[in-house]
Design a protein around this motif. Structure first.
Motif, PDB file in Angstrom:
ATOM      1  N   THR A 135       0.593  -0.896  -0.104  1.00 29.01           N
ATOM      2  CA  THR A 135       0.109  -0.389  -0.332  1.00 29.01           C
ATOM      3  C   THR A 135       0.878   1.566   0.021  1.00 29.01           C
ATOM      4  N   ILE A 136       1.005   2.185  -0.797  1.00 26.04           N
ATOM      5  CA  ILE A 136       1.840   3.077  -1.115  1.00 26.04           C
ATOM      6  C   ILE A 136       0.504   4.466   0.057  1.00 26.04           C
ATOM      7  N   ARG A 137       1.328   4.532   0.584  1.00 26.51           N
ATOM      8  CA  ARG A 137       1.157   5.518   1.949  1.00 26.51           C
ATOM      9  C   ARG A 137       1.658   7.664   1.487  1.00 26.51           C
ATOM     10  N   ARG A 138       3.009   6.995   0.803  1.00 33.58           N
ATOM     11  CA  ARG A 138       3.253   8.824   0.103  1.00 33.58           C
ATOM     12  C   ARG A 138       3.900   8.149  -1.001  1.00 33.58           C
ATOM     13  N   VAL A 139       3.997   9.483  -1.681  1.00 26.80           N
ATOM     14  CA  VAL A 139       5.447   9.283  -2.563  1.00 26.80           C
ATOM     15  C   VAL A 139       5.688  10.366  -3.044  1.00 26.80           C
ATOM     16  N   LYS A 140       6.391  10.747  -3.363  1.00 28.05           N
ATOM     17  CA  LYS A 140       7.392  11.384  -4.087  1.00 28.05           C
ATOM     18  C   LYS A 140       8.694  11.326  -5.218  1.00 28.05           C
ATOM     19  N   VAL A 141       7.859  11.599  -6.440  1.00 30.50           N
ATOM     20  CA  VAL A 141       9.104  11.100  -7.524  1.00 30.50           C
ATOM     21  C   VAL A 141       9.210  12.686  -7.806  1.00 30.50           C
ATOM     22  N   SER A 142      10.791  13.221  -8.568  1.00 26.92           N
ATOM     23  CA  SER A 142      11.316  14.218  -9.156  1.00 26.92           C
ATOM     24  C   SER A 142      12.333  13.466 -10.652  1.00 26.92           C
ATOM     25  N   THR A 143      11.814  14.415 -11.292  1.00 21.26           N
ATOM     26  CA  THR A 143      13.188  14.142 -12.444  1.00 21.26           C
ATOM     27  C   THR A 143      13.920  15.535 -12.311  1.00 21.26           C
ATOM     28  N   THR A 144      15.252  15.052 -12.552  1.00 28.77           N
ATOM     29  CA  THR A 144      16.106  15.511 -13.444  1.00 28.77           C
ATOM     30  C   THR A 144      16.395  16.170 -14.804  1.00 28.77           C
ATOM     31  N   PRO A 145      17.330  16.565 -14.372  1.00 27.56           N
ATOM     32  CA  PRO A 145      17.113  17.346 -16.245  1.00 27.56           C
ATOM     33  C   PRO A 145      18.082  16.553 -17.276  1.00 27.56           C
ATOM     34  N   ASP A 146      18.711  15.465 -17.072  1.00 27.34           N
ATOM     35  CA  ASP A 146      19.188  14.313 -17.394  1.00 27.34           C
ATOM     36  C   ASP A 146      18.229  13.309 -17.999  1.00 27.34           C
ATOM     37  N   ASP A 147      17.200  13.516 -17.307  1.00 28.80           N
ATOM     38  CA  ASP A 147      15.609  12.887 -17.679  1.00 28.80           C
ATOM     39  C   ASP A 147      15.882  11.005 -16.948  1.00 28.80           C
ATOM     40  N   ARG A 148      16.243  11.365 -16.103  1.00 26.31           N
ATOM     41  CA  ARG A 148      16.661  10.875 -14.477  1.00 26.31           C
ATOM     42  C   ARG A 148      15.398  10.948 -13.666  1.00 26.31           C
ATOM     43  N   VAL A 149      14.850  10.001 -13.116  1.00 23.21           N
ATOM     44  CA  VAL A 149      13.815   9.663 -12.030  1.00 23.21           C
ATOM     45  C   VAL A 149      14.621   9.704 -10.525  1.00 23.21           C
ATOM     46  N   MET A 150      14.120  10.633  -9.174  1.00 25.78           N
ATOM     47  CA  MET A 150      14.374   9.557  -8.057  1.00 25.78           C
ATOM     48  C   MET A 150      12.643   9.077  -7.922  1.00 25.78           C
ATOM     49  N   ASP A 151      12.560   8.280  -7.129  1.00 19.86           N
ATOM     50  CA  ASP A 151      11.167   7.991  -6.899  1.00 19.86           C
ATOM     51  C   ASP A 151      11.101   7.092  -5.308  1.00 19.86           C
ATOM     52  N   LEU A 152      10.623   8.123  -4.253  1.00 17.98           N
ATOM     53  CA  LEU A 152      10.511   7.188  -3.050  1.00 17.98           C
ATOM     54  C   LEU A 152       8.918   7.037  -2.533  1.00 17.98           C
ATOM     55  N   SER A 199       9.534  14.172   4.546  1.00 22.33           N
ATOM     56  CA  SER A 199       8.441  13.936   2.697  1.00 22.33           C
ATOM     57  C   SER A 199       7.830  14.187   3.106  1.00 22.33           C
ATOM     58  N   GLN A 200       6.676  15.149   3.854  1.00 19.46           N
ATOM     59  CA  GLN A 200       5.523  15.788   3.963  1.00 19.46           C
ATOM     60  C   GLN A 200       6.407  16.701   2.806  1.00 19.46           C
ATOM     61  N   GLY A 201       4.815  17.323   1.924  1.00 27.72           N
ATOM     62  CA  GLY A 201       4.906  17.997   0.386  1.00 27.72           C
ATOM     63  C   GLY A 201       4.645  19.708   1.032  1.00 27.72           C
ATOM     64  N   PRO A 202       3.942  20.167  -0.056  1.00 23.85           N
ATOM     65  CA  PRO A 202       3.397  21.619   0.865  1.00 23.85           C
ATOM     66  C   PRO A 202       2.289  21.576   1.177  1.00 23.85           C
ATOM     67  N   THR A 203       2.118  21.907   2.338  1.00 27.80           N
ATOM     68  CA  THR A 203       0.409  22.025   3.226  1.00 27.80           C
ATOM     69  C   THR A 203      -0.065  23.145   2.563  1.00 27.80           C
ATOM     70  N   PHE A 204       0.405  23.981   1.911  1.00 30.03           N
ATOM     71  CA  PHE A 204      -0.581  24.533   0.877  1.00 30.03           C
ATOM     72  C   PHE A 204      -1.153  24.067  -0.171  1.00 30.03           C
ATOM     73  N   LEU A 205      -2.945  23.917   0.264  1.00 31.26           N
ATOM     74  CA  LEU A 205      -3.731  23.373  -1.127  1.00 31.26           C
ATOM     75  C   LEU A 205      -4.654  24.922  -1.873  1.00 31.26           C
ATOM     76  N   PRO A 206      -4.825  24.753  -3.016  1.00 30.18           N
ATOM     77  CA  PRO A 206      -5.178  25.883  -4.020  1.00 30.18           C
ATOM     78  C   PRO A 206      -6.442  26.086  -3.033  1.00 30.18           C
ATOM     79  N   PRO A 207      -7.678  27.142  -3.733  1.00 31.11           N
ATOM     80  CA  PRO A 207      -8.546  26.841  -3.445  1.00 31.11           C
ATOM     81  C   PRO A 207      -9.831  26.101  -4.405  1.00 31.11           C
ATOM     82  N   ALA A 208      -9.278  26.182  -5.345  1.00 29.05           N
ATOM     83  CA  ALA A 208      -9.589  24.598  -6.412  1.00 29.05           C
ATOM     84  C   ALA A 208      -9.949  22.881  -5.506  1.00 29.05           C
ATOM     85  N   ILE A 209      -9.189  23.226  -3.911  1.00 25.98           N
ATOM     86  CA  ILE A 209      -9.707  22.025  -3.660  1.00 25.98           C
ATOM     87  C   ILE A 209     -10.085  22.735  -2.229  1.00 25.98           C
ATOM     88  N   THR A 210     -10.041  23.305  -1.323  1.00 24.51           N
ATOM     89  CA  THR A 210     -10.010  23.738   0.274  1.00 24.51           C
ATOM     90  C   THR A 210     -11.540  24.623  -0.509  1.00 24.51           C
TER      91      THR A 210
END
Length: 410
Positions: A135-152, A199-210
């Motif tokens: 079960t995925i509880r949290r994920v953080k995925v980012s792409t580097t400029p050289d098209d490589r991916v670091m997945d947490l 690992s916590q992401g940004p706490t700000f959520l846009p009005p479209a969600i909140t």
């Protein structure tokens, strides 16, 4: 005589191809059992077309008619269904409940891998994790400029065996088979509190969600939100001396029965008798005879109104989907409510990544986090889309494709 362990859940397969399999559950009752069973059926990718359930408050009998797939793991499904059923002991023909112990919190592990990017990679990894009951509880995925991916990936294991070498090697081999030469490195470790906090992401959520998305009074009429068709909900106390009758007619969607049962579980409502029938053209009918936790019908008008409003919101918009601007970029937001028990909706990230893969839309980064919005906890998926060369799909097409995939209308 006590009921044999293997007879708590019986699965009977159809004689003819295309017909429904029948799952029979016969066990002691508990508030929220229907929710727990429907959640598992949703996780295993089955389509529920009919349900009959009845209970005397101590023992329940539930029958599901479901449509499976060629890849459905029926034996594993049976074991998982048995695990959520309350245990009982039988002495001299009388059944006694064994106190249900609060299960310990599952251990969280950090799956960290580094690989070369390619289209559909995130969905392929998510599919592997789902197949292995991780079960995925949290994920953080980012792409580097050289098209490589670091997945947490912060994950838990249904079998609670991820701490063993054998289970970790099994996960590695499955990932390797999917990623092949794209995989550069892969590590699995226990996630400590400090790692999880970081690992916590940004706490700000846009009005479209909140604001718009979570206001039940708007019923999804605001711009940018997607809803199911209108739902009819009638609550009647005159047809039964001991129960409140809830009659629902609405448009069917993936996990609909789970959404209803989850709401009743959160409200501590017990079901004495229930019937669900899927009709033609995605329509369905639900009849439920319910009581409060004290065994009495719901007579308080404010409580009836509150329950009816919540059920209507879950039927019309069980998930929230929106595309918003994040600086110069486009971000896909998907949110779903979390059960009071802390469990999130199954397969949401799987469906999001599958829809984007089918659209040939690449993912630059992705995050999953939980946020308190109003008086409820929500699981929010934030996916930053890669708007490089070839990105020309209109926002409405992306939003609609993700929505249909999540609703099972693809």
């Amino acid at each position: 005589m006590g009921i044999p362990y293997d007879d708590v859940v019986i699965i009977r397969h159809p004689e003819k191809e295309g017909e429904a399999s029948v799952i029979t559950v016969n066990c002691p009752d508990k508030t929220g059992l229907g929710c727990d069973l429907c959640r598992l059926i949703l996780f295993f990718g089955l389509i529920i077309i009919r349900v009959d359930m009845s209970t005397d408050g101590k023992w329940c009998y539930i029958v599901f008619w479901v449509i499976g797939q060629t890849t459905t793991r029926w034996d594993l499904l049976k074991n998982r269904l048995i695990e959520v059923c309350p245990s009982c002991l039988s002495v001299s023909g009388f059944s006694f409940y064994r106190a249900e112990l609060q299960p310990p919190k599952p251990r969280v592990f950090l799956l960290k891998f580094f690989c070369r990017d390619r289209r559909g990679l995130l969905h392929d990894v998510t599919r592997v994790l789902c197949e292995l009951e991780l079960t995925i509880r949290r994920v953080k995925v980012s792409t580097t400029p050289d098209d490589r991916v670091m997945d947490l990936f912060f994950i838990t294991d249904t079998s609670e065996l991820l701490h063993t070498k054998k289970r970790q090697e099994d996960l590695y081999e499955h990932l390797k088979a999917v990623l092949r030469e794209a995989m550069i490195s892969c590590e699995i470790e226990m996630a400590g509190q400090e790692i999880t906090a970081c690992s916590q992401g940004p706490t700000f959520l846009p009005p479209a969600i909140t604001e718009d998305k979570f206001n039940p009074e708007l019923d999804g009429q605001q711009s940018g939100s997607r809803t199911s068709d209108n739902a009819s909900i009638i609550m009647d106390n005159s047809l039964s001396p001991a129960h409140t009758l809830v009659q629902i007619v609405c448009q069917d969607h993936k996990g609909l029965l789970y959404d209803i049962m989850r709401t009743l579980k959160d409200y501590d409502i017990q079901i004495s008798y229930g019937r669900f029938t899927a009709k033609q053209k995605r329509n369905c009918e639900v009849d439920l005879f319910i009581t409060q936790a004290d065994g009495k019908k719901i007579v308080d008008p404010s409580r009836r109104t509150s329950l009816c409003t919540r059920i209507r919101m879950e039927l019309l918009r069980p998930l929230r989907v929106a595309l918003v601007n994040r600086g110069p970029d486009t971000e896909l937001l998907v949110a779903n409510p979390v059960e009071i028990s802390g469990k999130g909706r199954p397969l949401v990230f799987y469906d999001i990544t599958l829809a984007l893969k089918m659209l040939n839309t690449e993912i630059f980064s992705a995050e999953i986090g939980r946020h308190m919005i109003g008086d409820r906890e929500w699981e929010v998926y934030r996916v930053l889309l890669d708007e490089g060369d070839g990105f020309s799909l209109p926002r409405s097409q992306i939003e609609e494709a993700v929505w249909k995939m999540l609703m099972g209308w693809e």
